[in-house]
Design a protein around this motif. Sequence first.
Motif, PDB file in Angstrom:
ATOM      1  N   VAL A  62       0.851  -1.181   0.000  1.00 42.00           N
ATOM      2  CA  VAL A  62       0.000   0.000   0.000  1.00 42.00           C
ATOM      3  C   VAL A  62       0.890   1.236   0.000  1.00 42.00           C
ATOM      4  O   VAL A  62       1.765   1.396   0.846  1.00 42.00           O
ATOM      5  CB  VAL A  62      -0.954   0.009   1.212  1.00 42.00           C
ATOM      6  N   LEU A  63       0.655   2.116  -0.974  1.00 40.88           N
ATOM      7  CA  LEU A  63       1.470   3.311  -1.136  1.00 40.88           C
ATOM      8  C   LEU A  63       0.797   4.559  -0.599  1.00 40.88           C
ATOM      9  O   LEU A  63       1.461   5.553  -0.330  1.00 40.88           O
ATOM     10  CB  LEU A  63       1.801   3.507  -2.618  1.00 40.88           C
ATOM     11  N   GLY A  64      -0.515   4.539  -0.463  1.00 44.36           N
ATOM     12  CA  GLY A  64      -1.216   5.700   0.054  1.00 44.36           C
ATOM     13  C   GLY A  64      -2.711   5.475   0.092  1.00 44.36           C
ATOM     14  O   GLY A  64      -3.235   4.524  -0.501  1.00 44.36           O
ATOM     15  N   PHE A  65      -3.389   6.344   0.816  1.00 44.71           N
ATOM     16  CA  PHE A  65      -4.835   6.283   0.950  1.00 44.71           C
ATOM     17  C   PHE A  65      -5.425   7.596   0.460  1.00 44.71           C
ATOM     18  O   PHE A  65      -4.866   8.662   0.696  1.00 44.71           O
ATOM     19  CB  PHE A  65      -5.235   6.096   2.424  1.00 44.71           C
ATOM     20  N   ARG A  66      -6.567   7.519  -0.192  1.00 43.03           N
ATOM     21  CA  ARG A  66      -7.300   8.701  -0.617  1.00 43.03           C
ATOM     22  C   ARG A  66      -8.783   8.454  -0.391  1.00 43.03           C
ATOM     23  O   ARG A  66      -9.219   7.325  -0.199  1.00 43.03           O
ATOM     24  CB  ARG A  66      -7.033   9.030  -2.089  1.00 43.03           C
ATOM     25  N   GLN A  67      -9.577   9.541  -0.423  1.00 38.43           N
ATOM     26  CA  GLN A  67     -11.005   9.423  -0.129  1.00 38.43           C
ATOM     27  C   GLN A  67     -11.845   9.143  -1.362  1.00 38.43           C
ATOM     28  O   GLN A  67     -12.923   8.566  -1.246  1.00 38.43           O
ATOM     29  CB  GLN A  67     -11.505  10.694   0.556  1.00 38.43           C
ATOM     30  N   THR A  68     -11.396   9.552  -2.525  1.00 38.97           N
ATOM     31  CA  THR A  68     -12.181   9.345  -3.739  1.00 38.97           C
ATOM     32  C   THR A  68     -11.336   8.640  -4.794  1.00 38.97           C
ATOM     33  O   THR A  68     -10.105   8.730  -4.774  1.00 38.97           O
ATOM     34  CB  THR A  68     -12.675  10.691  -4.327  1.00 38.97           C
ATOM     35  N   PRO A  69     -11.985   7.932  -5.725  1.00 38.49           N
ATOM     36  CA  PRO A  69     -11.226   7.290  -6.801  1.00 38.49           C
ATOM     37  C   PRO A  69     -10.461   8.298  -7.664  1.00 38.49           C
ATOM     38  O   PRO A  69      -9.383   7.998  -8.162  1.00 38.49           O
ATOM     39  CB  PRO A  69     -12.305   6.573  -7.618  1.00 38.49           C
ATOM     40  N   LYS A  70     -11.005   9.496  -7.821  1.00 36.75           N
ATOM     41  CA  LYS A  70     -10.327  10.521  -8.614  1.00 36.75           C
ATOM     42  C   LYS A  70      -9.012  10.939  -7.950  1.00 36.75           C
ATOM     43  O   LYS A  70      -7.978  11.051  -8.609  1.00 36.75           O
ATOM     44  CB  LYS A  70     -11.246  11.728  -8.786  1.00 36.75           C
ATOM     45  N   GLU A  71      -9.051  11.155  -6.638  1.00 32.60           N
ATOM     46  CA  GLU A  71      -7.828  11.499  -5.904  1.00 32.60           C
ATOM     47  C   GLU A  71      -6.835  10.342  -5.946  1.00 32.60           C
ATOM     48  O   GLU A  71      -5.627  10.554  -6.034  1.00 32.60           O
ATOM     49  CB  GLU A  71      -8.154  11.857  -4.459  1.00 32.60           C
ATOM     50  N   ALA A  72      -7.335   9.108  -5.874  1.00 32.15           N
ATOM     51  CA  ALA A  72      -6.461   7.935  -5.947  1.00 32.15           C
ATOM     52  C   ALA A  72      -5.787   7.854  -7.314  1.00 32.15           C
ATOM     53  O   ALA A  72      -4.619   7.481  -7.418  1.00 32.15           O
ATOM     54  CB  ALA A  72      -7.247   6.665  -5.659  1.00 32.15           C
ATOM     55  N   ALA A  73      -6.515   8.215  -8.376  1.00 28.44           N
ATOM     56  CA  ALA A  73      -5.928   8.208  -9.715  1.00 28.44           C
ATOM     57  C   ALA A  73      -4.814   9.252  -9.818  1.00 28.44           C
ATOM     58  O   ALA A  73      -3.772   9.006 -10.433  1.00 28.44           O
ATOM     59  CB  ALA A  73      -7.002   8.472 -10.760  1.00 28.44           C
ATOM     60  N   TRP A  74      -5.035  10.419  -9.202  1.00 28.72           N
ATOM     61  CA  TRP A  74      -3.981  11.443  -9.190  1.00 28.72           C
ATOM     62  C   TRP A  74      -2.752  10.944  -8.435  1.00 28.72           C
ATOM     63  O   TRP A  74      -1.618  11.164  -8.844  1.00 28.72           O
ATOM     64  CB  TRP A  74      -4.484  12.723  -8.553  1.00 28.72           C
ATOM     65  N   LEU A  75      -2.997  10.258  -7.312  1.00 27.26           N
ATOM     66  CA  LEU A  75      -1.885   9.695  -6.537  1.00 27.26           C
ATOM     67  C   LEU A  75      -1.126   8.664  -7.364  1.00 27.26           C
ATOM     68  O   LEU A  75       0.107   8.675  -7.401  1.00 27.26           O
ATOM     69  CB  LEU A  75      -2.407   9.056  -5.248  1.00 27.26           C
ATOM     70  N   GLN A  76      -1.849   7.780  -8.033  1.00 30.02           N
ATOM     71  CA  GLN A  76      -1.206   6.757  -8.855  1.00 30.02           C
ATOM     72  C   GLN A  76      -0.347   7.391  -9.946  1.00 30.02           C
ATOM     73  O   GLN A  76       0.789   6.978 -10.165  1.00 30.02           O
ATOM     74  CB  GLN A  76      -2.260   5.870  -9.512  1.00 30.02           C
ATOM     75  N   GLN A  77      -0.881   8.388 -10.603  1.00 32.53           N
ATOM     76  CA  GLN A  77      -0.142   9.050 -11.677  1.00 32.53           C
ATOM     77  C   GLN A  77       1.125   9.716 -11.130  1.00 32.53           C
ATOM     78  O   GLN A  77       2.198   9.602 -11.720  1.00 32.53           O
ATOM     79  CB  GLN A  77      -1.032  10.084 -12.360  1.00 32.53           C
ATOM     80  N   ALA A  78       1.007  10.379  -9.987  1.00 34.35           N
ATOM     81  CA  ALA A  78       2.171  11.036  -9.393  1.00 34.35           C
ATOM     82  C   ALA A  78       3.221  10.022  -8.961  1.00 34.35           C
ATOM     83  O   ALA A  78       4.427  10.246  -9.128  1.00 34.35           O
ATOM     84  CB  ALA A  78       1.740  11.889  -8.200  1.00 34.35           C
TER      85      ALA A  78
END
Length: 87
Positions: A62-78
């Motif tokens: 696990v690399l990080g947690f986010r509240q929405t799938p959109k924020e998770a997609a931004w995290l994945q891209q970064a």
Amino acid sequence: MNALQTAKASIQRLADLLRSTHTARTTFQAKRLPPLPAPRATTAYISGKGMVQGRDADTGRVLGFRQTPKEAAWLQQALENGTHANA
């Protein structure tokens, strides 16, 4: 003790303190773990209401947690681009 001797003793204590902080800092730097390499690919797992995990696709870590799938997609891209520092 006169003022000059008191000042000399204070300066000596300060020099000793600086040496000990330098030693502590170098010891801490030696114990720090090296940074983890950027993941090759990441995936998002919805693990509950308002909880999306960003995971490394290869290891499942696990690399990080986010509240929405959109924020998770931004995290994945970064993370994949290497522009995110320590999720």
